[in-house]
Design a protein around this motif. Structure first.
Motif, PDB file in Angstrom:
ATOM      1  N   GLU A 200      -1.472 -22.287  27.050  1.00  0.00           N
ATOM      2  CA  GLU A 200      -1.918 -21.007  26.012  1.00  0.00           C
ATOM      3  C   GLU A 200      -0.764 -20.104  25.938  1.00  0.00           C
ATOM      4  N   ALA A 201      -0.266 -19.499  27.326  1.00  0.00           N
ATOM      5  CA  ALA A 201       0.966 -18.746  27.294  1.00  0.00           C
ATOM      6  C   ALA A 201       2.274 -19.103  26.798  1.00  0.00           C
TER       7      ALA A 201
ATOM      8  N   GLY B 184      -1.892 -10.343  28.989  1.00  0.00           N
ATOM      9  CA  GLY B 184      -2.580 -11.790  28.778  1.00  0.00           C
ATOM     10  C   GLY B 184      -1.608 -12.849  29.480  1.00  0.00           C
ATOM     11  N   ALA B 185      -0.490 -13.097  28.702  1.00  0.00           N
ATOM     12  CA  ALA B 185       0.458 -13.943  29.218  1.00  0.00           C
ATOM     13  C   ALA B 185       1.024 -13.778  30.553  1.00  0.00           C
TER      14      ALA B 185
ATOM     15  N   SER C  18      -7.008 -12.772  26.155  1.00  0.00           N
ATOM     16  CA  SER C  18      -7.851 -13.367  27.003  1.00  0.00           C
ATOM     17  C   SER C  18      -7.353 -15.043  27.102  1.00  0.00           C
ATOM     18  N   LEU C  19      -6.478 -15.313  28.130  1.00  0.00           N
ATOM     19  CA  LEU C  19      -6.113 -16.501  28.279  1.00  0.00           C
ATOM     20  C   LEU C  19      -6.859 -17.479  29.329  1.00  0.00           C
ATOM     21  N   ALA C  20      -7.386 -18.617  29.148  1.00  0.00           N
ATOM     22  CA  ALA C  20      -8.411 -19.257  29.951  1.00  0.00           C
ATOM     23  C   ALA C  20      -7.451 -19.667  31.184  1.00  0.00           C
ATOM     24  N   SER C  21      -8.184 -19.635  32.276  1.00  0.00           N
ATOM     25  CA  SER C  21      -7.772 -19.994  33.651  1.00  0.00           C
ATOM     26  C   SER C  21      -7.185 -21.439  33.688  1.00  0.00           C
TER      27      SER C  21
ATOM     28  N   GLY D  86       0.025 -11.473  33.039  1.00  0.00           N
ATOM     29  CA  GLY D  86      -0.883 -11.268  34.044  1.00  0.00           C
ATOM     30  C   GLY D  86      -0.796  -9.876  34.614  1.00  0.00           C
TER      31      GLY D  86
ATOM     32  N   ILE E 277      -6.736 -16.016  22.340  1.00  0.00           N
ATOM     33  CA  ILE E 277      -5.440 -15.935  23.008  1.00  0.00           C
ATOM     34  C   ILE E 277      -4.701 -14.364  22.496  1.00  0.00           C
TER      35      ILE E 277
ATOM     36  N   ARG F 125      -4.094 -21.678  31.165  1.00  0.00           N
ATOM     37  CA  ARG F 125      -3.387 -20.844  31.147  1.00  0.00           C
ATOM     38  C   ARG F 125      -2.049 -20.753  30.752  1.00  0.00           C
TER      39      ARG F 125
END
Length: 500
Positions: free
Chosen positions: A441-442, A287-288, A432-435, A290, A428, A438
């Motif tokens: 959220e990371a 998620g964070a 599932s992190l929003a583009s 990638g 999160i 990102r």
């Protein structure tokens, strides 16, 4: 080693290979399972928690049933249930069905692990017992090491359902291997302690349910407080029942031996200390960070490879005179240090930055995994081996489950405080992190990780001196409370069972 004893060892080791493999492999697949089944938060977390909870709740019961009705029978029944659960997991069409199937697999795992450990404890003694328990730890390490990589490859190439199907096939092999085992049981066959078993299952289930709900509802919510209080009440009831019944599912006298308690505590921390990292780091990396599911599985080898390589080293050191007390204390301190070192975690840390803390965690686990069981079993009489291994596995699985749940709850709580949106926090946490946001959220997820890791490190750092103190030799002039951790109990070998 006779052919039958070799076959027994092979069948048990197969179980200790497949079960940790499925445990560690499932963590890699969680983000894709959540996306495929539309699940996140507590429901997705239950894919892991349900498995561990069922295993923890049933292990002590399985150990006592093995003493009463035959340890091979419990192993075989566990393999059958485990296989059915893995197959149902592969076919699940929604998150509820998957969680029920995973819980069923956990029930089967309890029979396999407790029955298998008791079978080995009855078949081997002395140095041979230390060696086979070390081999059991090594095999579990192989499963943990291969699990993320194998699952990452299977999930990436064929989908997450294929991973569960593969483990269903492994369960069938375990079931076939049970035929090679010589059965054994305790001399007496008292009635099953149904009341104690039900009280223990209820206590664990209510407690884990309450902790799991705290991630979404908060610790002050009635959905959390009611099951926690009820779980505590059921635990008190369990103790009262066990003190009154003639043949309890857990003889509380085992807990009067401080050396047995010390090894049980050590096994608990060895399982719980790295549990959060094992369960949630693959999701963070995907998620964070990638990275792909295959890459996440490969990165986890930094943690699991020492668990593969070092159990035999730990057994060899102990058999050659290294004090088990010093070795286990060092292992717990290494786990504390590994968690603290991993607080350097960030999305762009890379493999080089992860290698040190993960290898430190794995070394702490690998040196003593399996050895703690051998040391603890050496403190009990032969007829109590099933009960003792059941307690050890219950504490280890229950502690690992609770640690995993608390770690996830700590992450969720930290995300709630930063995001101020439970739905966003759950998304999160599921990887599932929003583009558009990102990076933000990371950073939120990383901050929550650092707090959770410091908590895990602190608990392990406190446990290490506690274990050291409990394993201290008796003072001059006082008789030893129990046999030496390296001594072989002078108890007769179990008679062959008359069961077919």
């Amino acid at each position: 080693m006779t052919g039958r004893r070799a076959g027994t060892l092979a069948a048990v080791l197969l179980g200790f290979l497949a079960l940790p493999m499925l445990m560690s492999g499932t963590t890699v697949a969680l983000p894709l399972i959540g996306a495929d089944l539309g699940a996140s938060g507590a429901a997705l977390q239950w894919v892991m928690v349900g498995y561990f909870l069922a295993a923890a709740a049933m292990m002590l019961v399985a150990g006592s049933l093995g003493d009463l009705y035959g340890r091979r029978r419990v192993f075989a029944a566990g393999a059958l249930v485990y296989t059915a659960g893995a197959l149902a997991s592969a076919l699940a069409g929604d998150i509820l069905t998957l969680n029920v199937a995973r819980t069923l697999s956990g029930v089967g795992a309890a029979g396999v692990m407790t029955g298998g450990g008791a079978v080995l404890g009855g078949a081997f003694t002395g140095r041979a017992r230390t060696r086979v328990y070390a081999a059991m730890g090594t095999t579990a390490g192989v499963g943990m090491a291969i699990g993320p990589t194998l699952a990452g490859w299977l999930v990436g190439a064929l989908g997450w359902r294929a991973a569960f199907a593969v483990f269903a096939g492994a369960g069938l092999l375990m079931l076939a291997g049970a035929a090679a085992m010589a059965d054994s049981r305790a001399e007496d066959r008292p009635r099953v302690d149904v009341g104690g078993a039900l009280a223990l299952i209820a206590a664990l289930s209510l407690t884990m349910f309450g902790v799991n709900q705290a991630a979404a509802a908060g610790w002050a919510d009635a959905l959390v407080l009611v099951p926690l209080v009820a779980g505590l009440a059921m635990l008190v009831m369990f103790v009262l029942v066990e003190r009154r019944v003639r043949h309890p599912v857990l003889d509380l006298g085992l807990l009067r031996d401080r050396r047995f308690v010390a090894w049980t505590l050590a096994g608990l921390v060895l399982a719980a200390g790295p549990a959060g990292v094992t369960a949630y780091l693959p999701t963070y990396l995907q998620g964070a960070g990638g990275v792909s599911v295959q890459a996440a599985g490969l990165i986890m080898l930094a943690l699991t490879t020492p668990v593969l390589l070092l159990p035999q080293v730990g057994g060899l050191l102990i058999n050659r005179g290294v004090p088990a007390r010093a070795l286990v204390t060092a292992s717990l301190l290494l786990i504390a240090a590994g968690n603290a070192w991993l607080t350097t975690l960030r999305p762009d840390l890379g493999v080089a930055g992860l290698l040190g803390p993960l290898a430190t965690l794995g070394t702490g686990m690998g040196l003593m995994i399996g050895i703690t069981d051998a040391q603890a079993v050496n403190q009990v009489a032969q007829e109590r081996i099933g009960m003792a291994t059941g307690l050890l596995n219950t504490v280890r699985a229950g502690g690992g489950t609770l640690a995993t749940t608390l770690f996830g709850t700590a992450l969720a709580t930290g995300l709630h405080a930063r995001a101020d949106d439970p739905a966003r926090a759950a998304r999160i946490l599921a990887g599932s992190l929003a583009s558009p946001g990102r990076a933000v959220e990371a950073s939120w997820l990383t901050g929550a990780w650092q707090v959770a890791l410091w908590g895990a490190s602190g608990i392990c750092a406190v446990a290490a001196p506690a274990v050291w103190a409990l394993l201290a030799p008796p003072r001059p002039g006082r008789p030893a409370a129990s046999a030496s951790a390296s001594a072989t109990p002078a108890a007769p070998r179990p008679r062959p069972s008359a069961l077919p």
